[in-house]
Structures are given as C-alpha cells and as structure tokens.
Design a protein around this motif. Structure first.
Motif, short mmCIF file in Angstrom:
data_model
loop_
_atom_site.label_atom_id
_atom_site.label_comp_id
_atom_site.label_asym_id
_atom_site.label_seq_id
_atom_site.Cartn_x
_atom_site.Cartn_y
_atom_site.Cartn_z
N TYR A 262 0.82 -1.21 0.00
CA TYR A 262 0.00 0.00 0.00
C TYR A 262 0.86 1.27 0.00
O TYR A 262 0.39 2.33 0.36
CB TYR A 262 -0.92 0.01 1.23
N MET A 263 2.12 1.14 -0.39
CA MET A 263 3.03 2.29 -0.42
C MET A 263 3.45 2.60 -1.84
O MET A 263 3.64 1.70 -2.65
CB MET A 263 4.28 1.98 0.43
N ASP A 264 3.63 3.91 -2.12
CA ASP A 264 4.13 4.30 -3.43
C ASP A 264 5.66 4.31 -3.40
O ASP A 264 6.28 3.95 -2.41
CB ASP A 264 3.54 5.64 -3.88
N ARG A 265 6.27 4.76 -4.49
CA ARG A 265 7.73 4.77 -4.60
C ARG A 265 8.41 5.66 -3.56
O ARG A 265 9.57 5.47 -3.23
CB ARG A 265 8.16 5.19 -5.99
N GLU A 266 7.70 6.66 -3.08
CA GLU A 266 8.25 7.58 -2.09
C GLU A 266 7.89 7.16 -0.66
O GLU A 266 8.03 7.95 0.27
CB GLU A 266 7.77 9.01 -2.35
N ASN A 267 7.37 5.94 -0.50
CA ASN A 267 6.98 5.38 0.80
C ASN A 267 5.80 6.10 1.44
O ASN A 267 5.64 6.07 2.66
CB ASN A 267 8.16 5.30 1.77
N ASN A 268 4.97 6.74 0.64
CA ASN A 268 3.73 7.33 1.14
C ASN A 268 2.67 6.24 1.13
O ASN A 268 2.57 5.47 0.18
CB ASN A 268 3.28 8.49 0.24
N PHE A 269 1.86 6.18 2.18
CA PHE A 269 0.81 5.17 2.24
C PHE A 269 -0.37 5.58 1.38
O PHE A 269 -0.75 6.75 1.34
CB PHE A 269 0.36 4.93 3.69
N LEU A 270 -0.94 4.61 0.68
CA LEU A 270 -2.08 4.82 -0.21
C LEU A 270 -3.32 4.18 0.40
O LEU A 270 -3.22 3.28 1.24
CB LEU A 270 -1.80 4.18 -1.57
N ALA A 271 -4.47 4.61 -0.02
CA ALA A 271 -5.73 4.03 0.47
C ALA A 271 -6.00 2.67 -0.15
O ALA A 271 -6.68 1.83 0.43
CB ALA A 271 -6.89 4.98 0.17
N SER A 272 -5.44 2.42 -1.33
CA SER A 272 -5.64 1.14 -2.00
C SER A 272 -4.29 0.55 -2.41
O SER A 272 -3.25 1.19 -2.26
CB SER A 272 -6.54 1.32 -3.22
N LEU A 273 -4.33 -0.63 -2.95
CA LEU A 273 -3.13 -1.34 -3.35
C LEU A 273 -2.33 -0.51 -4.35
O LEU A 273 -2.88 0.08 -5.27
CB LEU A 273 -3.56 -2.66 -4.00
N SER A 274 -1.03 -0.47 -4.17
CA SER A 274 -0.15 0.28 -5.07
C SER A 274 -0.16 -0.37 -6.45
O SER A 274 -0.10 -1.59 -6.56
CB SER A 274 1.27 0.27 -4.51
N PRO A 275 -0.20 0.43 -7.51
CA PRO A 275 -0.17 -0.14 -8.86
C PRO A 275 1.08 -0.99 -9.12
O PRO A 275 1.03 -1.97 -9.85
CB PRO A 275 -0.18 1.08 -9.78
N ARG A 276 2.19 -0.65 -8.48
CA ARG A 276 3.40 -1.44 -8.70
C ARG A 276 3.39 -2.77 -7.95
O ARG A 276 4.26 -3.61 -8.16
CB ARG A 276 4.65 -0.63 -8.35
#
Length: 156
Positions: A105-119
């Motif tokens: 649930y984290m993006d490339r910058e380690n920010n948490f997302l509300a849904s599953l990360s696309p990567r």
C-alpha cells in the motif's frame, strides 16, 4: 562510404561470432535439454501444485512468500484481482488468509495509499505457487542463519 565500412565491420563480427559458436563441441555445452536440438520431444506432464495451504518458510530475508494453494483460473487484470478477495485487509477475518504486507500500500516515495499500489497489484510478478517437481539442478544455497552459526564456531 562510412556506412559501408560500418556494415562490413558488423558483417565481419557476425561471421566471427558464428564461427566461434560452431567451434564449441556439443558435449561442452551445458544444457538441461535431453534431446538433440533438431528433435521436438513430447514435453513431460505438468507438475502438480502443492495445494496444502501450509505457510512455507522463507529461504532469505525479503523473499516474497510462495502461494501455498492453486491459483488456476484466478483473474488478475486491470479490473479484478482475485487474490485480494481473501488477502485484502478487510477480507482476512472471514478468509483467515494472511493480509498482504503494508508495503503493498506504499508508493515509490513510501507514502501510504488508500488502495493497493499499482506497482504491487500483479501478485504473480513476485509470488509463485510451489510445485511438487523433481529437482533438475542441485542447489547449494545456505541460509544466512547457517552461515552465522558456522562463522561463530570457526571464530572461537
């Protein structure tokens, strides 16, 4: 003029590489192929997937866990991720499946997302089912725990 020289150099390189490849004796080439290259053998039957739902021990830190069950016919595309029906945070209570890691649930910058990360959406790019297959190549992998145990006994 310059293009002609470049083309002739490329042709000469290609010819020399083909000569080098032809000069290697066939018995010196390491391969798992059991039939000559010009023969198309009947492939062996597919191995069975271990479908035990028993969590496997990981062999090294950060190893993605293997999938301990069959996933034949699972749909994982832009519209549907069948894995998340059981492994999403809000599904683990009724499925008893382990929740996907918070890193999913984290993006490339380690920010948490509300849904599953696309990567991290396509589970099978990292996670695989375990097969009940015979070993084709011996493995001399040594777990870090064994290495540490061995180094501590040799130092004293």
């Amino acid at each position: 003029m310059k293009a002609g020289k470049i083309l002739s150099m490329i042709a000469l390189l290609g010819f020399s590489f083909s000569l080098m490849a032809a000069s290697v004796p066939e018995e010196k080439i390491a391969t798992l192929r059991l039939a000559p290259i010009e023969v198309e053998p009947t492939p062996p039957a597919m191995q069975k997937v271990i479908n035990s739902d028993v969590k496997q021990v990981r062999n090294y830190p950060m190893q993605p866990p293997v999938i301990p069950h069959r996933i034949d016919g699972y749909q994982i595309d832009l519209k549907v991720n069948k894995c998340m029906q059981c492994h999403a945070r809000n599904s683990t209570g009724h499925s008893q499946a382990p929740m996907v890691s918070v890193t999913h649930y984290m993006d490339r910058e380690n920010n948490f997302l509300a849904s599953l990360s696309p990567r991290r959406y396509y589970c099978t790019q990292c996670h695989v089912s375990q097969l009940d297959a015979k070993i084709l190549v011996e493995n001399d992998f040594v777990d870090v725990k064994e290495l540490m145990k061995h180094s501590s006994t040799t130092e004293h």
